[in-house]
Design an enzyme around this catalytic site. Structure first.
Site, PDB file in Angstrom:
ATOM      1  CB  THR A 105      -0.968   0.063   1.197  1.00 16.63           C
ATOM      2  OG1 THR A 105      -1.902  -1.008   1.129  1.00 16.63           O
ATOM      3  CG2 THR A 105      -1.778   1.365   1.150  1.00 16.63           C
ATOM      4  CD1 TRP A 147      -1.570  -5.781   1.898  1.00 11.54           C
ATOM      5  CD2 TRP A 147      -1.290  -6.858   3.839  1.00 11.54           C
ATOM      6  NE1 TRP A 147      -2.434  -5.226   2.824  1.00 11.54           N
ATOM      7  CE2 TRP A 147      -2.278  -5.874   4.008  1.00 11.54           C
ATOM      8  CE3 TRP A 147      -0.951  -7.667   4.920  1.00 11.54           C
ATOM      9  CZ2 TRP A 147      -2.924  -5.682   5.235  1.00 11.54           C
ATOM     10  CZ3 TRP A 147      -1.586  -7.474   6.143  1.00 11.54           C
ATOM     11  CH2 TRP A 147      -2.561  -6.497   6.292  1.00 11.54           C
ATOM     12  CG  ASN A 187      -5.115  -7.457   3.045  1.00 10.65           C
ATOM     13  OD1 ASN A 187      -5.837  -7.341   4.026  1.00 10.65           O
ATOM     14  ND2 ASN A 187      -5.000  -6.523   2.131  1.00 10.65           N
ATOM     15  CD  GLU A 188      -8.495  -5.266   1.000  1.00 11.11           C
ATOM     16  OE1 GLU A 188      -7.822  -4.743   0.086  1.00 11.11           O
ATOM     17  OE2 GLU A 188      -9.128  -4.596   1.827  1.00 11.11           O
ATOM     18  CD  GLU A 274      -7.317  -3.045   5.716  1.00  8.15           C
ATOM     19  OE1 GLU A 274      -7.406  -2.150   4.846  1.00  8.15           O
ATOM     20  OE2 GLU A 274      -6.547  -4.016   5.630  1.00  8.15           O
TER      21      GLU A 274
END
Length: 980
Positions: A105, A147, A187-188, A274
């Site tokens: 990110t 991630w 993550n995602e 989150e």
């Protein structure tokens, strides 16, 4: 999971009546109070519901990077505000990223195992952060999540290699004395049920006390993991905690939270995996809503916000997203922010393991919400009330049953007040009267009523100010950096830059890029060029940056300066010298549009295993390329003005840097001090997407905050900002720093500047056009006396209907400093690549074209973004879970043409979601009857695509996306080719 208990101290039996906040009075007397809406909530100790798991935060995406470099005592003060019980947020959960040397990110976090079997448990700062958290709160719950992952895995992310990798990470945690409570997956990025079952099996064998949480899904999928758990008993048994990201909305006001009936019936805890903390001045009220409404609306019992602290450079993706802000390690300045107190109102009054009381947890007709919780033995209880959606004062009576009726403490925060003293203050004690407690509630407040004690409000403040800059000259020799660690103030954007023994016959410590293969990257941002950033984003760019470099293999290194920012899958901006074994090139890059412009190049090169000194000397509009003390080239360019320094390496190569130096080449302009000025605007916007946009942001010396003119309802252009300089001054220039979040909407392109001595009569002193990019702009005029300077935005970079104007920072330059040159007008950009098919030699004018779509995700992803001439904006269809493909975009060309092709460019932010892979093109003369003219497939990448067909008369051209990456469609730019 570890749960702590707070022991309450008995209070006296006296009753305190707190004016305008609380009154413990009999019902008959309450009826005589000033008329206001009145409601009663039964708080019954026998109505115990689900177990409260706490409010926490996730340190990930390099969000805590700069915190590690803070001086003492400020660093400890910040950690106390985050973790110390009875002091600040009192975080009950800390989840951290398991690093993989890939941008996740706002930077890259280091991997503990870059090669199979080679483990280094000392890399990174998450171990340190967890230790500091546990030192303050031994019962905090710790967890880990990925991630990305190293590239050496056989079988990709969902592989046995990854399970072994995670087990080694847990071994590292044990070496650091850390007990991990829960682990996740990816993550995602979806989930693999078989992998989760194997992962749980491994945990049971080696770490039976660690719980498994799934699936950290994006909000688009609306608790689909619960459906999978219900349908697959083995998967359901493996997962201990079901979680979903942003079930209360993403960077919204968090008005309502959601879960599904299937999720609630699992018999498992439900967590917010989150939720965005949002900006320092915007997140408190939304977080307070979510803390209550997650249980009231959705029976969610745990919440994790990203991030605990915004401790990354202010010109990098999503800066100012945290419970606190700490972007200034050189000075020690930090900003506590109201979100700390929003968390404190729950975490300081209830422990994990307490039970929600269902009868006392509800929404109120006034718009407020209330939750009540009790300790496991029923000996203590607390009620938390938020009134952010109440529009007038109200009266709330708590009808207490089956709970202690001892004296209770009341704490309150008034977030509508400008006085920090009105945050988190104890306002008195109350004694239930006949089992009732009557509270007089005011809008914009959080209240906590409790039988417990131990609450407190930290009082530490930094000695520095926000305006304290990192000093130039700046030098880093790397000699004092421990082997394998990151140098002070360096923040990796991608890859891993660490201290290592110097090569090439040089003694001492150098800085080496360590990663030699592409990691498994997080899909939201893709893989960036290997680079690291250092310096103050507010540096005026008249400096020389130089460093010694050594290539360990054929390739190149980069040295960059005046980097205004980096965002979402784009490389850092600024001037970059790329030099290596094949020669050199100087280019200018803008991160908002991901545009590169070559300025100069040459054949001079550097060989492998040779030390050379390379650099850039920047003075005004002159940029010199330096190699071993010689000037290879001198160019004139005013595109980049301000920003910090970047070092880079070709992928996936090893290279070393040594003795980085940043030295001034001339004095910075003589700016009017911002704390002596005031700003006003013709309009301003409030809350939007997790930030506020008041005009005061143009003078707050924080590049990441912005002013925006009103757009709800739209105010349109022109708009203006007027700066009152405090007194009459001799001034000659204005600087305009645009927004730095990678979005160009609202960037001022057509401007006028006016000055005034009295604030009534204004004289225009300059006008012109600017490029829609992130670089700081300068406009000059003949020096004259003025007290007021006004910037008028006459045009902006927004073709989607009503226009807005935005500004990050404005500065006024006093006369008598170094010479400045006005930023030149925006250049004309060719709409399509030169190698476009002949069918696109003549285009239908985009400015005459309007667009509509069958499906739209949300603002700013409207269909007009596909015909606005800006590659950084894009149309995006609705989530696949709510409105699956096909989706259409229809172009109204404004007149009839003989058309013969449609060009398609997908989103250019590095995220592949929405790349159209199967399509149909239709045309129409009336907008009602459409005729197919071609169909086909495109590669799943971000390159320019074309669809050609036999010439046909049309006013309307429609693109239908039948399939796209991640089940959605996106378009950055659409052009229609016509016959000459």
């Amino acid at each position: 999971m570890r749960h702590r208990r707070r022991i309450a101290t008995a209070l006296g039996t006296g009753t305190a009546v707190i004016a305008a906040l609380v009154a413990a009075v009999p019902g008959s007397q309450a009826a005589e109070e000033e008329q206001r809406s009145a409601e009663t909530v039964v708080v019954d100790g026998d109505s115990a519901g689900r177990e409260f798991d706490g409010l926490g935060a996730v340190s990930a995406g390099a969000s805590s990077r700069l915190l590690y470099d803070y001086p003492e005592p400020e660093r400890s003060q910040i950690l106390d505000y985050l973790f110390k019980p009875g002091y600040g947020a009192n975080l009950e959960i800390l989840k951290v990223e398991i690093g993989a040397d890939t941008n996740s990110t706002s930077g890259a976090e280091p991997s503990h195992m870059r090669e199979r079997g080679k483990v280094n448990c000392n890399r990174g700062y998450e171990w340190w952060l967890m230790r500091e958290a546990v030192e303050r709160n031994p019962d905090i719950q710790l967890g880990g999540l990925q991630w990305g992952a190293p590239g050496w895995f056989e079988g990709g992310f969902w592989s046995q290699d990854n399970i072994d990798y995670l087990l080694s990470w847990l071994d590292c945690a044990e070496q650091h004395g850390l007990d991990i409570d829960f682990m996740g997956g990816w993550n995602e990025a979806g989930y693999d049920t078989e992998w989760y079952v194997k992962w749980k099996r491994a945990l049971r064998a080696e770490h039976p006390d660690i719980e498994l949480t799934a699936a950290d899904d994006t909000p688009n999928w609306n608790w689909r993991v619960a459906d999978a758990m219900a349908a697959n008993p083995e998967f359901g048994a493996a997962v201990d905690i079901a979680n979903q990201h942003s079930p209360c909305g993403h960077r919204t006001r968090y008005l309502r939270c959601s879960s599904t009936e299937t999720a609630r019936d699992l018999g498992k805890p439900l967590w917010i995996g989150e939720l965005s903390s949002m900006a320092h001045d915007a997140g408190a009220a939304p977080l307070a809503r979510a803390a209550n409404r997650m249980y009231i609306d959705a029976r969610i019992t745990g919440m994790i916000a990203w991030s605990p602290i915004s401790a990354w450079y202010s010109n990098i993706t999503l800066a100012d997203t945290g419970l606190m802000v700490a972007e200034w390690p050189w000075s020690g300045y930090y900003d506590v922010g109201d979100s700390i107190w929003a968390y404190a109102h729950t975490n300081q009054f209830a422990d994990p393991g307490w039970r929600y009381l269902n009868s006392g947890s509800t929404r109120l007709e006034s718009g407020a919400s209330v939750v009540s919780l009790a300790s496991p033995d029923g000996g203590d209880w607390s009620t938390v009330i938020e009134t952010f959606d109440a529009d007038q004062p109200s009266t709330l009576t708590l009808d207490v049953a089956n709970l202690p009726e001892s004296g209770m403490r009341l704490w309150a925060s008034d977030l509508d007040s400008d006085d920090p003293a009105d945050r988190f203050r104890e306002v008195g004690t109350v004694q239930p009267d006949g089992g009732e407690i009557t509270l007089q509630l005011e809008p914009g407040h959080i209240y906590s009523l409790t039988t417990t004690d131990g609450q407190g409000k930290g009082a530490a403040t930094p000695d520095a100010t926000v305006s304290d800059r990192l000093a130039v000259p700046f030098r880093e020799s790397f000699e004092n950096v421990p082997d394998g660690r990151t140098a002070r103030y360096f923040s990796d954007l991608a890859g891993a830059f660490e201290a290592a023994p110097c090569a090439g016959g040089r003694d001492g410590t150098c800085y080496r890029q360590q990663v030699d293969q592409p990691p498994i990257s997080w899909g939201h941002v893709g893989e960036l060029p290997l680079s690291t950033m250092v310096g103050d984003p507010r540096w005026w760019g008249d400096y020389t940056v130089s460093t010694d470099v050594l290539l360990e293999e054929p390739g190149y290194v980069e040295v960059g300066g005046r980097a205004s920012g980096q965002s979402w899958g784009t490389p850092a901006s600024g001037y970059h010298l790329r030099i290596g074994t094949e020669g050199w090139e100087l280019f200018s890059r803008d991160h908002a549009g991901n545009r590169e412009t070559s300025l100069a190049s040459g054949t001079e090169s550097v060989g492998v295993d040779e030390w050379h000194t390379v650099g850039l000397r920047m003075r005004g509009d002159t940029i010199e390329v330096l190699l071993d003390g010689e000037v290879l080239s001198e160019v004139t360019d005013t595109t980049q003005r301000t920003g910090n320094v970047v070092l880079g390496v070709s992928a996936w190569h090893h290279a070393q840097f040594d003795d980085l130096r940043v030295t001034p080449t001339s004095r910075a302009p003589r700016f009017v001090p911002k704390d002596q000025m005031q700003a006003s605007a013709t309009s301003e916007h409030g809350f939007f997407r997790g930030w506020t946009h008041g005009v005061g942001h143009v003078l707050d010396d924080r590049p990441e905050t912005t002013w925006s003119s009103a757009f709800d309802p739209p105010a349109g252009l022109p708009q203006s900002v007027t700066l009152d300089l405090g007194r009459t001054r001799h001034v000659e220039a204005l600087t305009y720093q645009p927004r730095l979040d990678g979005n160009t909407n609202g960037m001022i392109t057509d401007y006028e500047v006016y000055v005034s001595r009295d604030g009534k009569s204004y004289e225009r002193v300059a006008s012109g056009t600017w490029s829609a990019d992130s670089s700081t702009k300068v406009v000059t005029w003949p020096a004259q006396d003025a007290r007021h300077v006004r910037l008028v935005a006459a045009g902006d970079d927004n073709a989607c209907g009503d226009s807005t104007a935005t500004a990050g920072e404005l500065g006024v330059v006093r006369a008598g400093g170094p010479p400045l040159r006005t930023t030149p007008p925006a250049p004309e950009q060719p709409p399509l690549p030169e190698d476009a098919p002949a069918e696109f030699d003549v285009l239908v004018p985009q400015h005459e074209t309007t667009a509509t779509a069958s499906s739209v995700h949300s603002d700013p992803y409207q269909p007009c973004a596909a015909v606005d001439g800006d590659k950084t904006t894009f149309w995006h269809s609705a989530p696949a879970s709510t409105d699956p493909l096909p989706a259409t975009v229809t172009l109204d060309l404004g007149d009839r043409y003989e058309v013969q092709g449609l060009s398609y460019l997908s989103r250019q932010d590095g995220n592949p979601n929405g790349n159209v892979t199967e399509y149909t093109v239709e045309v129409s003369t009336d907008g009602t009857t459409f005729t197919p003219v071609t169909e086909g497939s495109w590669a799943d990448d971000g390159s320019q695509k074309y669809a050609t067909f036999s010439p046909a008369e049309a006013r309307y051209v429609r693109l239908t996306a039948h399939s796209g990456h991640f089940g959605v469609a996106a378009a950055a730019e659409l052009h229609v080719g016509r016959t000459p």
